[in-house]
Scaffold this motif. Sequence first.
Motif, PDB file in Angstrom:
ATOM      1  N   GLU A 208       0.868  -1.027   0.053  1.00  0.00           N
ATOM      2  CA  GLU A 208      -0.178  -0.085   0.083  1.00  0.00           C
ATOM      3  C   GLU A 208       0.738   1.312   0.033  1.00  0.00           C
ATOM      4  O   GLU A 208       0.727   2.191  -0.621  1.00  0.00           O
ATOM      5  CB  GLU A 208      -1.055  -0.036   1.241  1.00  0.00           C
TER       6      GLU A 208
ATOM      7  N   GLU B 121       2.304   1.576  -3.692  1.00  0.00           N
ATOM      8  CA  GLU B 121       1.256   2.207  -4.431  1.00  0.00           C
ATOM      9  C   GLU B 121       0.960   3.529  -4.146  1.00  0.00           C
ATOM     10  O   GLU B 121       0.946   4.362  -5.146  1.00  0.00           O
ATOM     11  CB  GLU B 121       0.045   1.407  -4.130  1.00  0.00           C
ATOM     12  N   GLN B 122       1.095   4.301  -3.046  1.00  0.00           N
ATOM     13  CA  GLN B 122       0.861   5.462  -2.648  1.00  0.00           C
ATOM     14  C   GLN B 122       2.009   6.134  -3.402  1.00  0.00           C
ATOM     15  O   GLN B 122       1.662   7.285  -3.818  1.00  0.00           O
ATOM     16  CB  GLN B 122       0.789   5.550  -1.242  1.00  0.00           C
TER      17      GLN B 122
ATOM     18  N   SER C 172       1.736   6.488  -6.750  1.00  0.00           N
ATOM     19  CA  SER C 172       0.724   7.247  -7.581  1.00  0.00           C
ATOM     20  C   SER C 172       0.882   8.869  -7.525  1.00  0.00           C
ATOM     21  O   SER C 172       0.109   9.498  -8.301  1.00  0.00           O
ATOM     22  CB  SER C 172      -0.623   7.340  -6.303  1.00  0.00           C
TER      23      SER C 172
ATOM     24  N   LYS D 123       6.320  -5.332 -12.363  1.00  0.00           N
ATOM     25  CA  LYS D 123       6.584  -6.282 -11.177  1.00  0.00           C
ATOM     26  C   LYS D 123       7.100  -7.574 -11.616  1.00  0.00           C
ATOM     27  O   LYS D 123       6.425  -8.109 -12.372  1.00  0.00           O
ATOM     28  CB  LYS D 123       5.460  -5.959 -10.473  1.00  0.00           C
TER      29      LYS D 123
ATOM     30  N   GLN E  44       9.903  -3.872  -8.483  1.00  0.00           N
ATOM     31  CA  GLN E  44       9.388  -3.182  -9.484  1.00  0.00           C
ATOM     32  C   GLN E  44      10.288  -2.440 -10.012  1.00  0.00           C
ATOM     33  O   GLN E  44      11.354  -1.961  -9.307  1.00  0.00           O
ATOM     34  CB  GLN E  44       8.087  -1.991  -8.887  1.00  0.00           C
TER      35      GLN E  44
END
Length: 174
Positions: free
Chosen positions: A49, A52-53, A56, A65, A71
């Motif tokens: 999370e 991903e934040q 973003s 990935k 990644q």
Amino acid sequence: MLLKGILFSSITILLVGCNQKQDNPKVIPNWSKEESIKMNHAFAAEELEEIEQFLSHRPDWKMTKTGSGLQYFIYLKTDSASTPVPGRQVAVNFTVSLLNGHICYSSKRGEPEFFTVEKSDIESGLHEGIKLMHKGEKAKFILPNHLAHGLIGDLNEIPPLQTIVYDIELIDIK
């Protein structure tokens, strides 16, 4: 007689003390392999999370990935066919930072760092990522903590359980 009295008193104190209940009994947690797996999944979900934040706010990073969780995004490509293989030495320029932007390490400008692919004591995620590059390319790698420094960090600049971000250039392969 005095010695017998002292000895008797000492034994009495010990026996009375041992028979009293402790105020703070030790509680042994009921921990299992399943509990450890559950906790690890929770840590991994929280870390994903956070990644991903982070991404973003960087929509131009077109990340791929891998199965391990690395990644990567090669943002400067070359026509070189030369790729690193295990046992070969590579020269790189790099910056290592945390997701919050704190720079932990970087190579000195004009002075590349060298390491041997899959033979050096560096992050396993870096070994994996460097093999995806060609000579002259630049990339961004995001290494989850299990591919970086894990549970204890590096005991210097990288705290425990931290994701790290590499901005790396593969200068040469020897």
